[in-house]
Design a protein around this motif. Structure first.
Motif, PDB file in Angstrom:
ATOM      1  N   GLY A  69      32.673  28.852  39.468  1.00  0.00           N
ATOM      2  CA  GLY A  69      32.525  29.661  38.256  1.00  0.00           C
ATOM      3  C   GLY A  69      31.770  30.950  38.528  1.00  0.00           C
ATOM      4  N   GLU A  70      30.734  30.866  39.364  1.00  0.00           N
ATOM      5  CA  GLU A  70      29.991  32.073  39.714  1.00  0.00           C
ATOM      6  C   GLU A  70      30.890  33.051  40.472  1.00  0.00           C
ATOM      7  OE1 GLU A  70      26.620  30.797  41.906  1.00  0.00           O
ATOM      8  OE2 GLU A  70      25.656  29.779  40.204  1.00  0.00           O
ATOM      9  N   LEU A  71      31.719  32.512  41.383  1.00  0.00           N
ATOM     10  CA  LEU A  71      32.653  33.368  42.115  1.00  0.00           C
ATOM     11  C   LEU A  71      33.663  34.008  41.166  1.00  0.00           C
ATOM     12  CD1 LEU A  71      33.693  34.390  44.854  1.00  0.00           C
ATOM     13  CD2 LEU A  71      35.078  32.318  45.010  1.00  0.00           C
ATOM     14  N   GLN A  72      34.199  33.210  40.246  1.00  0.00           N
ATOM     15  CA  GLN A  72      35.157  33.736  39.278  1.00  0.00           C
ATOM     16  C   GLN A  72      34.504  34.779  38.381  1.00  0.00           C
ATOM     17  OE1 GLN A  72      37.181  30.751  36.968  1.00  0.00           O
ATOM     18  NE2 GLN A  72      37.721  32.190  35.362  1.00  0.00           N
ATOM     19  N   ASN A  73      33.251  34.520  37.976  1.00  0.00           N
ATOM     20  CA  ASN A  73      32.543  35.471  37.126  1.00  0.00           C
ATOM     21  C   ASN A  73      32.324  36.789  37.867  1.00  0.00           C
ATOM     22  OD1 ASN A  73      31.029  36.123  34.662  1.00  0.00           O
ATOM     23  ND2 ASN A  73      29.238  36.070  35.996  1.00  0.00           N
ATOM     24  N   ALA A  74      31.953  36.690  39.172  1.00  0.00           N
ATOM     25  CA  ALA A  74      31.764  37.913  39.958  1.00  0.00           C
ATOM     26  C   ALA A  74      33.068  38.694  40.084  1.00  0.00           C
ATOM     27  CB  ALA A  74      31.225  37.551  41.348  1.00  0.00           C
ATOM     28  N   PHE A  75      34.192  37.966  40.286  1.00  0.00           N
ATOM     29  CA  PHE A  75      35.485  38.652  40.382  1.00  0.00           C
ATOM     30  C   PHE A  75      35.865  39.287  39.049  1.00  0.00           C
ATOM     31  CE2 PHE A  75      40.076  38.304  39.511  1.00  0.00           C
ATOM     32  CZ  PHE A  75      40.519  39.281  40.380  1.00  0.00           C
ATOM     33  N   ASP A  76      35.628  38.565  37.940  1.00  0.00           N
ATOM     34  CA  ASP A  76      35.953  39.118  36.623  1.00  0.00           C
ATOM     35  C   ASP A  76      35.155  40.388  36.350  1.00  0.00           C
ATOM     36  OD1 ASP A  76      37.742  37.119  36.190  1.00  0.00           O
ATOM     37  OD2 ASP A  76      36.437  35.903  34.925  1.00  0.00           O
ATOM     38  N   GLN A  77      33.869  40.376  36.732  1.00  0.00           N
ATOM     39  CA  GLN A  77      33.061  41.573  36.538  1.00  0.00           C
ATOM     40  C   GLN A  77      33.572  42.724  37.384  1.00  0.00           C
ATOM     41  OE1 GLN A  77      28.998  40.490  37.329  1.00  0.00           O
ATOM     42  NE2 GLN A  77      28.814  39.205  35.506  1.00  0.00           N
ATOM     43  N   MET A  78      33.936  42.395  38.651  1.00  0.00           N
ATOM     44  CA  MET A  78      34.485  43.435  39.518  1.00  0.00           C
ATOM     45  C   MET A  78      35.806  43.961  38.966  1.00  0.00           C
ATOM     46  SD  MET A  78      36.063  43.122  43.335  1.00  0.00           S
ATOM     47  CE  MET A  78      37.523  42.469  42.532  1.00  0.00           C
ATOM     48  N   ALA A  79      36.675  43.039  38.515  1.00  0.00           N
ATOM     49  CA  ALA A  79      37.970  43.452  37.967  1.00  0.00           C
ATOM     50  C   ALA A  79      37.790  44.320  36.732  1.00  0.00           C
ATOM     51  CB  ALA A  79      38.802  42.213  37.632  1.00  0.00           C
ATOM     52  N   GLN A  80      36.837  43.935  35.865  1.00  0.00           N
ATOM     53  CA  GLN A  80      36.591  44.732  34.667  1.00  0.00           C
ATOM     54  C   GLN A  80      36.083  46.119  35.027  1.00  0.00           C
ATOM     55  OE1 GLN A  80      37.231  43.612  31.305  1.00  0.00           O
ATOM     56  NE2 GLN A  80      37.160  45.833  31.244  1.00  0.00           N
ATOM     57  N   GLU A  81      35.208  46.160  36.054  1.00  0.00           N
ATOM     58  CA  GLU A  81      34.702  47.453  36.497  1.00  0.00           C
ATOM     59  C   GLU A  81      35.826  48.310  37.071  1.00  0.00           C
ATOM     60  OE1 GLU A  81      31.755  50.298  36.954  1.00  0.00           O
ATOM     61  OE2 GLU A  81      31.625  48.333  35.964  1.00  0.00           O
ATOM     62  N   VAL A  82      36.717  47.665  37.853  1.00  0.00           N
ATOM     63  CA  VAL A  82      37.853  48.406  38.421  1.00  0.00           C
ATOM     64  C   VAL A  82      38.773  48.918  37.320  1.00  0.00           C
ATOM     65  CG1 VAL A  82      39.933  48.169  39.831  1.00  0.00           C
ATOM     66  CG2 VAL A  82      37.784  47.226  40.639  1.00  0.00           C
ATOM     67  N   LEU A  83      39.030  48.070  36.310  1.00  0.00           N
ATOM     68  CA  LEU A  83      39.879  48.501  35.201  1.00  0.00           C
ATOM     69  C   LEU A  83      39.266  49.684  34.468  1.00  0.00           C
ATOM     70  CD1 LEU A  83      41.021  45.054  33.732  1.00  0.00           C
ATOM     71  CD2 LEU A  83      42.344  46.646  35.126  1.00  0.00           C
ATOM     72  N   ASN A  84      37.942  49.624  34.286  1.00  0.00           N
ATOM     73  CA  ASN A  84      37.273  50.753  33.626  1.00  0.00           C
ATOM     74  C   ASN A  84      37.407  52.020  34.459  1.00  0.00           C
ATOM     75  OD1 ASN A  84      36.480  49.052  31.537  1.00  0.00           O
ATOM     76  ND2 ASN A  84      34.473  48.621  32.433  1.00  0.00           N
ATOM     77  N   GLN A  85      37.252  51.856  35.787  1.00  0.00           N
ATOM     78  CA  GLN A  85      37.381  53.025  36.657  1.00  0.00           C
ATOM     79  C   GLN A  85      38.814  53.535  36.693  1.00  0.00           C
ATOM     80  OE1 GLN A  85      35.787  52.030  40.491  1.00  0.00           O
ATOM     81  NE2 GLN A  85      33.687  51.780  39.736  1.00  0.00           N
ATOM     82  N   ILE A  86      39.781  52.600  36.610  1.00  0.00           N
ATOM     83  CA  ILE A  86      41.183  53.029  36.567  1.00  0.00           C
ATOM     84  C   ILE A  86      41.444  53.875  35.327  1.00  0.00           C
ATOM     85  CG2 ILE A  86      43.538  52.189  36.229  1.00  0.00           C
ATOM     86  CD1 ILE A  86      42.874  49.903  38.115  1.00  0.00           C
ATOM     87  N   GLU A  87      40.893  53.447  34.207  1.00  0.00           N
ATOM     88  CA  GLU A  87      41.055  54.229  32.986  1.00  0.00           C
ATOM     89  C   GLU A  87      40.421  55.604  33.134  1.00  0.00           C
ATOM     90  OE1 GLU A  87      42.901  53.449  30.412  1.00  0.00           O
ATOM     91  OE2 GLU A  87      43.461  51.597  31.441  1.00  0.00           O
TER      92      GLU A  87
END
Length: 445
Positions: free
Chosen positions: A182-200
Motif C-alpha cells: 500500500g505504501e508503494l502504491q501510495n507513492a506511485f499514486d502521488q508520483m502519477a498525480q504529480e506527473v499528471l499535474n506537470q503534464i497539464e
C-alpha cells in the motif's frame, strides 16, 4: 497486525514451531522405541549367556570365557532389579530352578516391553506424519498468502505503471492497503498525480509557446519582409544614388534581415516538428533526382565559396521519403560543408547500404574538421562548433537540430565522423529503400 512483513514472520514462526515440536516428539518417540528394542535384544542375549554358562559350568576354562565373564559383570546392572537378582543367582548356582526362574522372568519382561515398542513406534510415525503434514500445510499456506497478498498487488501495480507509461491516465486512484504494498502504491499514486499535474502545466506552456510562435510568424515575419524589401529597394537606388558607405551598411542590414527571417522560419519548423504537427508525405524518390535538385539549389553558394559538389558513381537508389524534408536535410549538411571547405576543394556525396539494411547518405568535406568535444553538441539547438582554428560561421544554430529531428522522423539516425585537420563526414541513414534500374550517377557543380 497489517504489515505483510509481520504477517510473514508470524506464519513462519508458527510453521517452524509446529514442525520443530513435531520433529522433536518424533525423534524422542523413535529413540524410546530403539531403546526398548535394544532391551529386548539384551534379554535374548542374557538368556543365551545363561544357557552357555549352565552347560559349561563344570569346566573351569569355560567359566573364564571372556564372553560369559562380560555377562557376569553386566548382570548386576540390569534393570529392573529382579532381573539383576535372577541373573546373579544363576551365576552363583546354575541349577535348573534358577535357570527356569531367569527364563520365565526374562520372557515376562519381554512381553511387557513389546506393547511399549509398538506404542512408541506408532507415536514416532504419528509425529513424523504430523511434522511432514505441518510442513506441507504451512508451505502451501505461505505460498497462497504470498501469491494473494504480495505478487497479485505487485502485478496490479506493475500493470498500472505500464498503462501510465503508455499514456493511459484514465483510471481512478484507489485507497491503498495499510501495508508495504500500500505504501508503494501510495507513492506511485502521488508520483502519477504529480506527473499528471506537470503534464497539464506542460500542455498549457506548449499552448502558450504555439501561440507565441503564431504571433511571431505574423507579427515578426511580416514586418521583417517589408524591411527587407525596403532595404533592397534603397540599396538598388530607387531613392537616388547613395554613398558607398551607406550601400555597405544597407548590404549588412539586408544580410542580417535574411538571417532573422531564416531564424524565425527554422524556429517555426522546429516547433511544429516537436509538436508533431509536421506530417511527412512520403513517396518513392530517385536518389539521382534528389541530388540533382539539391545541387541546383546550392549552385550560387558553391560559386561564391569556389567549392565543388560531387556525387560518387553509385547505383541509383529509390528512397521512400518526404522529398522536401530530406532535401532540406541534405541542403543543410551540404551548405555547412561548403562554408567550412577551403577554396578549390570538393564536397562529396555518396550512397551506400549498411549492415542493418538501411541506406547511408554521407557528405564528406576537406575542411578543418571538428574537435571531439564539439561533435557531441553540434546537433543540439543553438549550438555550433567553434575554435580558434575553426572560427564560427554565422548561422542560427538550428539547422543540424532540425536535420536530426527530420531524419529521426523517417526512422533513421544522423551523426558525424571527424578529426581535426582531416575534414568531416556527416552521415544519416534511411530505413526504406530499393534498387532502381541500374544507371550510373555523377553530378558535379
Amino acid at each position: 497486525m497489517k504489515s505483510i512483513r509481520a504477517r510473514l514472520l508470524l506464519i513462519s514462526a508458527a510453521c517452524l514451531s509446529v514442525v520443530a515440536a513435531s520433529a522433536f516428539l518424533t525423534f524422542a518417540s523413535f529413540d524410546q522405541y530403539s531403546r526398548l528394542n535394544s532391551e529386548i535384544d539384551t534379554s535374548y542375549d542374557l538368556v543365551d549367556a545363561m544357557v552357555a554358562f549352565k552347560y559349561k559350568s563344570l569346566d573351569q576354562t569355560d567359566k573364564d570365557d571372556a564372553w560369559i565373564n562380560s555377562w557376569r559383570d553386566k548382570a548386576v546392572t540390569l534393570r529392573p532389579k529382579f532381573r539383576a537378582d535372577a541373573a546373579d543367582a544363576m551365576f552363583k548356582d546354575p541349577s535348573s530352578r534358577n535357570f527356569r526362574y531367569l527364563s520365565r522372568s526374562e520372557k515376562e519382561y519381554r512381553q511387557y516391553l513389546r506393547p511399549l515398542t509398538r506404542y512408541f513406534l506408532k507415536r514416532a510415525r504419528f509425529y513424523g506424519a504430523l511434522a511432514l503434514g505441518s510442513t506441507l500445510f504451512f508451505s502451501f499456506g505461505l505460498m497462497i498468502y504470498v501469491l494473494v497478498y504480495l505478487f497479485k498487488p505487485i502485478h496490479q501495480l506493475s500493470t498500472r505503471m505500464e498503462e501510465f507509461v503508455q499514456n493511459e491516465y484514465s483510471y481512478e486512484f484507489a485507497v491503498p492497503e495499510p501495508n508495504e504494498i500500500g505504501e508503494l502504491q501510495n507513492a506511485f499514486d502521488q508520483m502519477a498525480q504529480e506527473v499528471l499535474n506537470q503534464i497539464e502545466e506542460l500542455k498549457a506552456l506548449d499552448k502558450a509557446k504555439s501561440d507565441f510562435l503564431n504571433i511571431a510568424s505574423h507579427e515578426l515575419r511580416t514586418p521583417l519582409t517589408s524591411i527587407k524589401g525596403s532595404l533592397a529597394l534603397l540599396n538598388g537606388g530607387i531613392m537616388g544614388k547613395i554613398s558607398q558607405g551607406a550601400q555597405n551598411l544597407m548590404s549588412i542590414a539586408l544580410e542580417e534581415t535574411d538571417r532573422l527571417i531564416r531564424l524565425i522560419n527554422e524556429l517555426l519548423d522546429l516547433a511544429k516538428i516537436e509538436a508533431r504537427q509536421f506530417p511527412l508525405h512520403q513517396e518513392w524518390v530517385s536518389s539521382k533526382d534528389l541530388i540533382s535538385k539539391t545541387f541546383q539549389g546550392l549552385n550560387g553558394l558553391c560559386q561564391a565559396a569556389q567549392v565543388r559538389l560531387e556525387c560518387e558513381e553509385a547505383t541509383n537508389f529509390e528512397l521512400y521519403i518526404d522529398c522536401d524534408r530530406i532535401q532540406q536535410v541534405l541542403t543543410n549538411l551540404l551548405s555547412n560543408a561548403v562554408k567550412y571547405s577551403p577554396e578549390g576543394q570538393a564536397v562529396t556525396v555518396r550512397f551506400a547500404p549498411t549492415e542493418t539494411d538501411h541506406i547511408c547518405v554521407e557528405i564528406q568535406d576537406k575542411g578543418r574538421g571538428i574537435a571531439p568535444e564539439d561533435q557531441a553538441i553540434i546537433f543540439e539547438k543553438f549550438r555550433q562548433a567553434s575554435s580558434p582554428q575553426n572560427p564560427l560561421v554565422k548561422g542560427t544554430g538550428l539547422g543540424l537540430a532540425i536535420a536530426k529531428t527530420l531524419v529521426e522522423q523517417h526512422g533513421g539516425m544522423i551523426g558525424v565522423r571527424s578529426r581535426p585537420g582531416e575534414g568531416s563526414t556527416f552521415y544519416f541513414t534511411l530505413p526504406k529503400w530499393r534498387h532502381a534500374p541500374n544507371t550510373q550517377l555523377r553530378a558535379v557543380v
